[in-house]
Design a protein around this motif. Structure first.
Motif, PDB file in Angstrom:
ATOM      1  N   THR A 182       0.815  -1.215   0.000  1.00 48.98           N
ATOM      2  CA  THR A 182       0.000   0.000   0.000  1.00 48.98           C
ATOM      3  C   THR A 182       0.851   1.269   0.000  1.00 48.98           C
ATOM      4  OG1 THR A 182      -0.224  -0.275   2.406  1.00 48.98           O
ATOM      5  CG2 THR A 182      -2.063  -1.012   1.030  1.00 48.98           C
ATOM      6  N   THR A 183       1.964   1.275   0.709  1.00 47.39           N
ATOM      7  CA  THR A 183       2.816   2.468   0.669  1.00 47.39           C
ATOM      8  C   THR A 183       3.443   2.625  -0.713  1.00 47.39           C
ATOM      9  OG1 THR A 183       4.712   1.247   1.598  1.00 47.39           O
ATOM     10  CG2 THR A 183       3.301   2.439   3.145  1.00 47.39           C
ATOM     11  N   ALA A 186       0.855   4.085  -3.032  1.00 50.87           N
ATOM     12  CA  ALA A 186       0.653   5.527  -2.833  1.00 50.87           C
ATOM     13  C   ALA A 186       1.672   6.325  -3.640  1.00 50.87           C
ATOM     14  CB  ALA A 186       0.764   5.862  -1.348  1.00 50.87           C
ATOM     15  N   TRP A 187       2.936   5.906  -3.600  1.00 53.24           N
ATOM     16  CA  TRP A 187       3.971   6.583  -4.385  1.00 53.24           C
ATOM     17  C   TRP A 187       3.670   6.488  -5.880  1.00 53.24           C
ATOM     18  CZ3 TRP A 187       7.395   9.921  -2.746  1.00 53.24           C
ATOM     19  CH2 TRP A 187       7.831   9.884  -1.416  1.00 53.24           C
ATOM     20  N   ILE A 212      -6.422   3.911  -7.683  1.00 53.07           N
ATOM     21  CA  ILE A 212      -7.065   4.578  -6.549  1.00 53.07           C
ATOM     22  C   ILE A 212      -8.149   3.690  -5.953  1.00 53.07           C
ATOM     23  CG2 ILE A 212      -8.524   6.536  -5.912  1.00 53.07           C
ATOM     24  CD1 ILE A 212      -6.976   8.206  -7.965  1.00 53.07           C
ATOM     25  N   LEU A 215      -6.454   0.957  -3.884  1.00 49.30           N
ATOM     26  CA  LEU A 215      -5.928   1.450  -2.613  1.00 49.30           C
ATOM     27  C   LEU A 215      -7.053   1.780  -1.639  1.00 49.30           C
ATOM     28  CD1 LEU A 215      -3.379   2.136  -1.049  1.00 49.30           C
ATOM     29  CD2 LEU A 215      -3.485   4.448  -2.001  1.00 49.30           C
ATOM     30  N   ASP A 216      -8.130   2.353  -2.140  1.00 48.33           N
ATOM     31  CA  ASP A 216      -9.267   2.663  -1.268  1.00 48.33           C
ATOM     32  C   ASP A 216      -9.876   1.404  -0.663  1.00 48.33           C
ATOM     33  OD1 ASP A 216      -9.017   5.357  -1.690  1.00 48.33           O
ATOM     34  OD2 ASP A 216     -10.596   5.477  -3.221  1.00 48.33           O
ATOM     35  N   ASP A 226       1.361   4.511   6.246  1.00 48.78           N
ATOM     36  CA  ASP A 226       0.098   4.492   5.518  1.00 48.78           C
ATOM     37  C   ASP A 226      -0.742   5.716   5.875  1.00 48.78           C
ATOM     38  OD1 ASP A 226       0.133   2.392   3.752  1.00 48.78           O
ATOM     39  OD2 ASP A 226      -0.776   0.948   5.115  1.00 48.78           O
ATOM     40  N   MET A 229       0.866   8.735   4.193  1.00 48.81           N
ATOM     41  CA  MET A 229       0.600   8.768   2.757  1.00 48.81           C
ATOM     42  C   MET A 229      -0.844   9.144   2.455  1.00 48.81           C
ATOM     43  SD  MET A 229       3.266   8.287   1.046  1.00 48.81           S
ATOM     44  CE  MET A 229       4.962   7.928   1.462  1.00 48.81           C
ATOM     45  N   LYS A 230      -1.746   8.755   3.304  1.00 52.62           N
ATOM     46  CA  LYS A 230      -3.154   9.102   3.092  1.00 52.62           C
ATOM     47  C   LYS A 230      -3.341  10.617   3.161  1.00 52.62           C
ATOM     48  CE  LYS A 230      -7.797   7.669   4.492  1.00 52.62           C
ATOM     49  NZ  LYS A 230      -8.576   6.773   5.383  1.00 52.62           N
ATOM     50  N   MET A 233      -1.448  12.290   0.042  1.00 55.41           N
ATOM     51  CA  MET A 233      -2.208  12.191  -1.200  1.00 55.41           C
ATOM     52  C   MET A 233      -3.431  13.101  -1.169  1.00 55.41           C
ATOM     53  SD  MET A 233      -1.980   8.075  -1.769  1.00 55.41           S
ATOM     54  CE  MET A 233      -2.985   8.076  -3.245  1.00 55.41           C
TER      55      MET A 233
END
Length: 352
Positions: A182-183, A186-187, A212, A215-216, A226, A229-230, A233
């Motif tokens: 997940t990290t 995000a990148w 997206i 990830l959601d 995490d 990053m949330k 973003m």
């Protein structure tokens, strides 16, 4: 932007030179604005020297030694700090100036080379999204550099899996740079967002939408990164603070007694990587240095910086990604120092 209104008396106290496993909280005095600026200036010197040395000897645009310092230097300059503009421009050009330069950096595959037979050969080289995100911080890019970002976006789309994710090789991870699927996602999403505008090919916009959505729908984790990053973003996409407040409150609740934040390892103390990340994203969400929690985080970073401008770190992994102790600490040190510089420069712009 926070400026000098948060001045407080300060006498620089001693602090541990690196995170330890001890539990006792440390008493850290408040930092004066001038000392915060000096911390940023020392960090700039360290990042320029360390990144140049790595690129000259390793010939590799690693996530920690090229993209992260370039991002930190770009942001510091925009906050009024003096940097080596030639180093920044030359390094950016050497990595992104053309497709040949991308391949020479060892993060973009050369079609003339034989296929990588290893499992990770199927995956995406994470140096690419890191480099793309760093380039997005630059106020100006040449046409060749812009074309390289499009090549990176196309490579991202090419390596995407049908469910919208990208392969993650747990045995090869390098936490905290590559902490989880997940990290990493995000990148990758942040990199793709820069090249998925209205004029972009439909394939990029569809890939971004799937990413997206994946990830959601991903299972929530307790990882500190995490949460960071949330917020990162959300802030980059223009979400109002209210939409991110639950995650922001979770981050604020994780602050340690010494004013810093720690990675998601129970026995680890506060460090520059987690603290710099947290301060940076909270600044993007509108928090300033007048806020008590932010002031304490700044004080922690100023007090824990080493004389060479870096923030010493301890290892979280061995070369194969398993928990342990790597002998080479410059990667995590450079990445952590970049995050610390990002956070401090945003919260304490250089005064005239």
């Amino acid at each position: 932007m926070a400026r000098a209104s948060w001045m407080a008396a300060f006498s620089l106290g001693l602090w541990l030179s690196q995170p330890t496993l001890a539990d006792e909280p440390a008493s850290i005095p408040p930092a004066k604005p001038k000392q915060v600026e000096q911390a940023v200036e020392r960090a700039i010197g360290y990042l320029q020297t360390e990144s140049a040395a790595w690129l000259n000897t390793r010939k590799c645009a690693a996530c920690h030694h090229a993209p992260m310092p370039l991002w930190a230097l770009s942001e510091a300059e925009q906050q009024g700090y003096a940097i080596d503009k030639k180093f920044l421009a030359d390094t950016t050009e050497s990595l992104l100036g053309s497709k040949d330069k991308l391949m020479a950096s060892k993060i973009f595959s050369n079609p003339a080379d034989p296929p990588d037979p290893r499992p990770q050969g199927r995956g995406l080289n994470m140096g690419l999204p890191f480099l793309a995100v760093a380039a997005q911080a630059s106020p100006s890019l040449s046409e060749g550099q812009k074309q390289s970002l499009k090549l990176i976006a196309d490579e991202i789309v090419k390596k995407q899996q049908p469910d919208g994710s990208w392969e993650f090789f747990a045995t090869l991870r390098r936490p905290p740079i590559n902490e989880s699927q997940t990290t990493d996602a995000a990148w990758i999403i942040m990199a793709l967002e820069g090249e998925a505008g209205p004029d972009a090919p439909e394939s990029r916009r569809e890939a971004l939408s799937r990413a997206i959505a994946w990830l959601d729908a991903a299972k929530p984790s307790d990882l500190h990164q995490d949460k960071v990053m949330k917020v990162l973003m959300g802030a980059r996409s223009g979400k109002p603070r209210a939409a991110m407040q639950t995650t922001i409150d979770e981050l604020l609740a994780l602050q340690r007694a010494d004013g810093g934040w720690s990675q998601t390892v129970p026995e680890f103390k506060s460090d520059a990587f987690a603290t710099g990340q947290t301060l940076y994203v909270l600044s993007l969400a509108g928090y300033t240095a007048e806020r008590p929690e932010i002031k304490r985080g700044i004080d922690f970073l100023v007090a824990s910086q080493a004389s060479d401008g870096s923030w010493p770190m301890i290892s979280r992994s061995t070369p194969d990604g398993s928990p342990g102790s790597s002998k080479l600490l410059t990667p995590i040190t450079c990445a952590a120092s970049s995050w610390a510089a990002l956070g401090l420069a945003r919260l304490a712009p250089k005064r005239p």
